[in-house]
Design an enzyme around this catalytic site. Structure first.
Site, PDB file in Angstrom:
ATOM      1  N   THR A 198       0.828  -1.213   0.000  1.00 49.30           N
ATOM      2  CA  THR A 198       0.000   0.000   0.000  1.00 49.30           C
ATOM      3  C   THR A 198       0.853   1.250   0.000  1.00 49.30           C
ATOM      4  O   THR A 198       0.454   2.287  -0.528  1.00 49.30           O
ATOM      5  CB  THR A 198      -0.930  -0.020   1.233  1.00 49.30           C
ATOM      6  OG1 THR A 198      -1.853  -1.086   1.057  1.00 49.30           O
ATOM      7  CG2 THR A 198      -1.692   1.275   1.411  1.00 49.30           C
ATOM      8  N   TYR A 227      -7.966   1.640  -3.838  1.00 47.93           N
ATOM      9  CA  TYR A 227      -6.670   1.897  -4.462  1.00 47.93           C
ATOM     10  C   TYR A 227      -6.086   0.563  -4.905  1.00 47.93           C
ATOM     11  O   TYR A 227      -6.572  -0.501  -4.529  1.00 47.93           O
ATOM     12  CB  TYR A 227      -5.701   2.564  -3.460  1.00 47.93           C
ATOM     13  CG  TYR A 227      -5.315   1.646  -2.320  1.00 47.93           C
ATOM     14  CD1 TYR A 227      -6.117   1.519  -1.193  1.00 47.93           C
ATOM     15  CD2 TYR A 227      -4.153   0.868  -2.401  1.00 47.93           C
ATOM     16  CE1 TYR A 227      -5.779   0.649  -0.161  1.00 47.93           C
ATOM     17  CE2 TYR A 227      -3.813   0.003  -1.365  1.00 47.93           C
ATOM     18  CZ  TYR A 227      -4.631  -0.100  -0.255  1.00 47.93           C
ATOM     19  OH  TYR A 227      -4.296  -0.968   0.747  1.00 47.93           O
ATOM     20  N   THR A 251       1.628  -4.201   4.406  1.00 52.63           N
ATOM     21  CA  THR A 251       1.420  -4.498   5.826  1.00 52.63           C
ATOM     22  C   THR A 251       0.897  -5.920   6.074  1.00 52.63           C
ATOM     23  O   THR A 251       1.052  -6.457   7.155  1.00 52.63           O
ATOM     24  CB  THR A 251       0.413  -3.507   6.459  1.00 52.63           C
ATOM     25  OG1 THR A 251      -0.850  -3.634   5.795  1.00 52.63           O
ATOM     26  CG2 THR A 251       0.902  -2.084   6.381  1.00 52.63           C
ATOM     27  N   ASP A 252       0.248  -6.516   5.036  1.00 50.80           N
ATOM     28  CA  ASP A 252      -0.462  -7.780   5.268  1.00 50.80           C
ATOM     29  C   ASP A 252       0.435  -8.920   5.731  1.00 50.80           C
ATOM     30  O   ASP A 252       0.045  -9.720   6.585  1.00 50.80           O
ATOM     31  CB  ASP A 252      -1.215  -8.214   3.996  1.00 50.80           C
ATOM     32  CG  ASP A 252      -2.446  -7.357   3.752  1.00 50.80           C
ATOM     33  OD1 ASP A 252      -2.950  -6.746   4.716  1.00 50.80           O
ATOM     34  OD2 ASP A 252      -2.904  -7.302   2.598  1.00 50.80           O
ATOM     35  N   LYS A 254       0.597  -7.318  12.721  1.00 48.82           N
ATOM     36  CA  LYS A 254      -0.487  -6.396  12.399  1.00 48.82           C
ATOM     37  C   LYS A 254      -1.603  -6.665  13.392  1.00 48.82           C
ATOM     38  O   LYS A 254      -2.103  -7.789  13.502  1.00 48.82           O
ATOM     39  CB  LYS A 254      -0.961  -6.640  10.967  1.00 48.82           C
ATOM     40  CG  LYS A 254      -1.873  -5.570  10.417  1.00 48.82           C
ATOM     41  CD  LYS A 254      -2.089  -5.771   8.921  1.00 48.82           C
ATOM     42  CE  LYS A 254      -2.938  -4.658   8.342  1.00 48.82           C
ATOM     43  NZ  LYS A 254      -3.099  -4.803   6.882  1.00 48.82           N
ATOM     44  N   GLU A 264       5.537 -28.948  30.277  1.00 51.38           N
ATOM     45  CA  GLU A 264       5.888 -30.362  30.376  1.00 51.38           C
ATOM     46  C   GLU A 264       4.713 -31.223  29.920  1.00 51.38           C
ATOM     47  O   GLU A 264       3.560 -30.910  30.228  1.00 51.38           O
ATOM     48  CB  GLU A 264       6.213 -30.675  31.840  1.00 51.38           C
ATOM     49  CG  GLU A 264       7.476 -31.504  31.957  1.00 51.38           C
ATOM     50  CD  GLU A 264       7.747 -31.821  33.396  1.00 51.38           C
ATOM     51  OE1 GLU A 264       8.098 -30.881  34.120  1.00 51.38           O
ATOM     52  OE2 GLU A 264       7.585 -32.996  33.757  1.00 51.38           O
TER      53      GLU A 264
END
Ligand code: ASP
Length: 326
Positions: free
Chosen positions: A16, A29, A94-95, A168, A293
């Site tokens: 982005t 976008y 960012t993903d 994220k 454990e």
């Protein structure tokens, strides 16, 4: 320009931060449209830093894959091997930022900084956060190089996060990342001044060649949830009998502190009998799954399921284990 200023190589991969829409108020976008050179041109106040830009890939990071990681690792390695280069900055989506950051953290084997950054708004948005994030990342990288600091960090919204723990944490806030319980390593003030808070986490140091030694082992992520009956595992096993690329590992995004629905457990036991490695992570945002454990299957510490998948792939490749964050 200060002649002692270390050269910072900026590698672009898309995201982005390089996205464009029809206008400043458009929410829609397309990611990965602008070159890393164009991104740098939009950042004010970097004239004192020696920069070199290189485009490694141009992808929406939701589509990140092994071949882009290989290309990126080669470029990071080549840049950091140069004596005149003090640091690398990577622009990313960012993903899957948390996966790439964790991968690089495990592989980085030189005493130099690698700083990733991204944006939650496209470059054409009235709220574009890319220029500030990229400017901050370059300043953090340059300062870390001058101070001889090494490691992988992510710089977003004025905060420096360890690459081994960042994730994220919000799907649309500008301030979208956190350290999953780890405190920030530092901050970047509005005037660009870098404020350190904690020492950086030392990198894993495994070396870059691991990515080229063998095809990536196939590791899938499954979620345990109400009604999880394991049919998805049965389907994977049935498919494996025919396909040439069998599953080698399964990461379960478990309930709570690593618990798994009994229906899914039975299917996972079958998968394990066929030689498939099973790891447990948590679908809960904080705390992860710590080793205890008598554990039936290994716990991925504080790693997210997506990071645990990267860790299991590296494990299956033979990469020596690293300290798991948290
Ligand atoms: N889909 C975009 C990407 O990860 C989202 C972003 O960068 O914020 O490339």
């Amino acid at each position: 320009m200060d002649v002692k200023s270390p050269l910072v190589v900026v590698l672009g991969t898309g995201g982005t931060i390089a996205g464009t829409g029809a206008g400043p108020d458009d929410v829609a976008y397309q990611a990965a449209q602008l070159s890393v050179g164009q991104l740098l041109q939009a950042v004010p106040g970097l004239s004192g830093v020696a920069l070199e830009a290189r485009q490694v890939a141009q992808v929406d990071s939701k589509d990140m894959d092994w071949s882009v990681w290989q290309a990126l690792a080669r470029q990071v390695q080549a840049a950091l091997a140069r004596e005149d280069v003090g640091a690398v900055v990577i622009t990313h989506g960012t993903d899957t930022l948390e996966e790439t950051a964790y991968l690089l953290h495990r592989l980085l084997d030189v005493d130099k900084p690698v700083v990733l950054t991204a944006a939650m708004r496209a470059a054409t948005s009235a709220q574009a956060d890319g220029p500030r994030n990229l400017g901050d990342a370059v300043r953090v990288a340059e300062r870390a190089a001058r101070q001889g600091q090494s490691g992988v960090v992510v710089v977003m919204a004025g905060v420096i996060w360890p690459g081994c723990a960042v994730r994220k944490a919000h799907s649309w806030h500008i301030d979208a990342f956190d350290g999953g319980g780890c405190e920030p390593l530092g901050r970047v003030a509005d005037d660009g001044v870098v404020l350190d808070a904690m020492p950086w986490v030392p990198p894993g140091g495994a070396g870059w060649s691991w990515l080229d030694r063998a095809p990536p082992p196939r590791v899938e992520i499954l979620t345990s949830h109400a009604g999880a009956d394991g049919r998805v595992v049965e389907a994977l096993l049935a498919q494996d009998a025919k396909a040439g690329d069998p599953v080698k590992g399964l990461v379960v995004a478990c309930t709570g502190h690593g618990t798994i629905h009994q229906g899914l457990t039975r299917a996972l036991e079958k998968a394990e009998q066929r030689g498939i490695q099973v790891w447990r992570s948590s679908r809960v945002a904080r705390g992860g799954v710590q080793c205890r454990e008598g554990d039936r299957w290994p716990a991925a510490g504080s790693l997210t399921p997506a990071q645990a998948r990267v860790a299991l792939m590296l494990d299956l490749l033979g990469v020596p284990p690293a300290h798991l964050a948290g």
